[in-house]
Design a protein around this motif. Sequence first.
Motif, PDB file in Angstrom:
ATOM      1  N   THR A  74      35.803  38.424  49.993  1.00 31.29           N
ATOM      2  CA  THR A  74      36.394  38.613  48.671  1.00 31.29           C
ATOM      3  C   THR A  74      36.814  40.070  48.507  1.00 31.29           C
ATOM      4  N   PRO A  75      38.040  40.322  48.064  1.00 34.03           N
ATOM      5  CA  PRO A  75      38.487  41.715  47.911  1.00 34.03           C
ATOM      6  C   PRO A  75      37.635  42.476  46.897  1.00 34.03           C
ATOM      7  N   HIS A  77      34.735  37.010  39.580  1.00 28.19           N
ATOM      8  CA  HIS A  77      34.249  37.983  40.564  1.00 28.19           C
ATOM      9  C   HIS A  77      33.948  39.300  39.862  1.00 28.19           C
ATOM     10  N   GLY A  78      32.802  39.310  39.196  1.00 30.19           N
ATOM     11  CA  GLY A  78      32.436  40.467  38.380  1.00 30.19           C
ATOM     12  C   GLY A  78      32.252  41.753  39.159  1.00 30.19           C
ATOM     13  N   THR A  91      47.096  40.538  52.309  1.00 27.37           N
ATOM     14  CA  THR A  91      48.226  40.425  51.383  1.00 27.37           C
ATOM     15  C   THR A  91      48.620  38.970  51.192  1.00 27.37           C
ATOM     16  N   LEU A  92      48.974  38.628  49.949  1.00 26.15           N
ATOM     17  CA  LEU A  92      49.410  37.268  49.648  1.00 26.15           C
ATOM     18  C   LEU A  92      50.736  37.304  48.912  1.00 26.15           C
ATOM     19  N   ALA A 137      43.395  33.245  42.387  1.00 21.46           N
ATOM     20  CA  ALA A 137      42.226  33.180  41.509  1.00 21.46           C
ATOM     21  C   ALA A 137      40.924  33.107  42.304  1.00 21.46           C
ATOM     22  N   ALA A 138      40.990  32.477  43.502  1.00 17.53           N
ATOM     23  CA  ALA A 138      39.789  32.348  44.337  1.00 17.53           C
ATOM     24  C   ALA A 138      39.576  33.572  45.224  1.00 17.53           C
ATOM     25  N   GLY A 139      40.540  34.465  45.282  1.00 17.21           N
ATOM     26  CA  GLY A 139      40.418  35.651  46.134  1.00 17.21           C
ATOM     27  C   GLY A 139      40.630  35.365  47.593  1.00 17.21           C
ATOM     28  N   GLU A 140      41.380  34.300  47.913  1.00 16.79           N
ATOM     29  CA  GLU A 140      41.623  33.909  49.306  1.00 16.79           C
ATOM     30  C   GLU A 140      42.957  34.520  49.754  1.00 16.79           C
TER      31      GLU A 140
END
Length: 394
Positions: free
Chosen positions: A175-176, A208-209, A286-287, A316-319
């Motif tokens: 996760t970034p 993702h706090g 990168t996405l 949203a999922a950080g993928e």
Amino acid sequence: MRIVSFSDSESYLKWATQLLSSLPDVEAEVYLIDNPILPTSEQITNATAGTSWAQRSIPIVARTEVARIIADFRADIVLGAATGPIVAQLFVSAHLLEHRPALISGLPGMGLPASNKGMNYRRLMDAFITHSFAEVAQYTEVSALTQVPCEIYLSRLPMLRSAGVPQPKADTAETPQTLVFAPQAKVPESLADREAIVRALAKFASAHGDSSVIIKMRSRPGEHETHHELHSYYDILESLRGEEVPGADLIGLGYGPLDEFLVPGAALVTVSSTAALEAFDRGIPTLLISDFGFDRDLLNEPFADSGATGTLAEVAAGEIGFPTSAWLAENYFHSDDGGLRHHLELLATRARAGQLPNRRSAMWKQKRLLIRAELRTVTPTPVIRAYQKLRYAR
């Protein structure tokens, strides 16, 4: 070799100063043309960061001063690093000089799709700089279609620093720590699409706090960019915060050079932006958002088969992934053998020897194009539409 460059906006100024800083044994001067999209002092600082012009004052000049500046500097080459109408005016001024310099131009990032309109504005140029094999092919075709007889040069984008094909510097399954969104003024165009992007960022922030989310703005409210933005992400974020959308209050706005955001632990999200190429170059996950498609209108067609595409649900999922090595090698990350410097030296030699072609007939055509463009800015829209109806009725 003496090169003088003229820019009109933040993105073109960044490209010009990066390009000139990458060329060895060049004496260069950089100017801004006074115009409605002139960058602010902060934008100038950000655009010139990391170049030979960092911390230096960039003179702002009127278009009427261009010919004198070129002649006084005894320029071998004039770099038209500006939008089409400004380049056309610059090149007309340069072409009228007794000893005209070579005229070159290019675009400050991904140049696809190639457009007839952009080429026509640069009709007087001797050479056009491209940044990928696909761009060479398209601009060669457009040059032939528009009958603009220029040479097409291939060079790496000057802000790309990797020696070869870049590799990811982080595990894309992680996760970034920081999710950075790089917006563009032109795409996507609709408010609904832009709002969908910010909502996806808010979902990531809410889930993702331990991670931060930043919209990396190109300008502050009231500042100008190369292209006008109809729906500002600043306003969209404020609206979602007002609606108390979960996670919207956790999204920050970032300003400054992009390099400051492409750091270990970061990941980049965008629709179609040269920022993606800079992120690839630094090995940053990168996405490219796929929800809106990949086509010429979205300026993202080259990314379709990059291997770095993904949906807003994946945002949203950080993928966040990374492009394939094969795509990188074919798109913007070719090896740089210093060919551009060699081509420019040959052009400069021809300019000094008075061996450049005389394009007086093209110059008058360019002047007529500029007059029509100027008239459109002062003529009421109903009058223009009435004229067009009469013209096409013939």
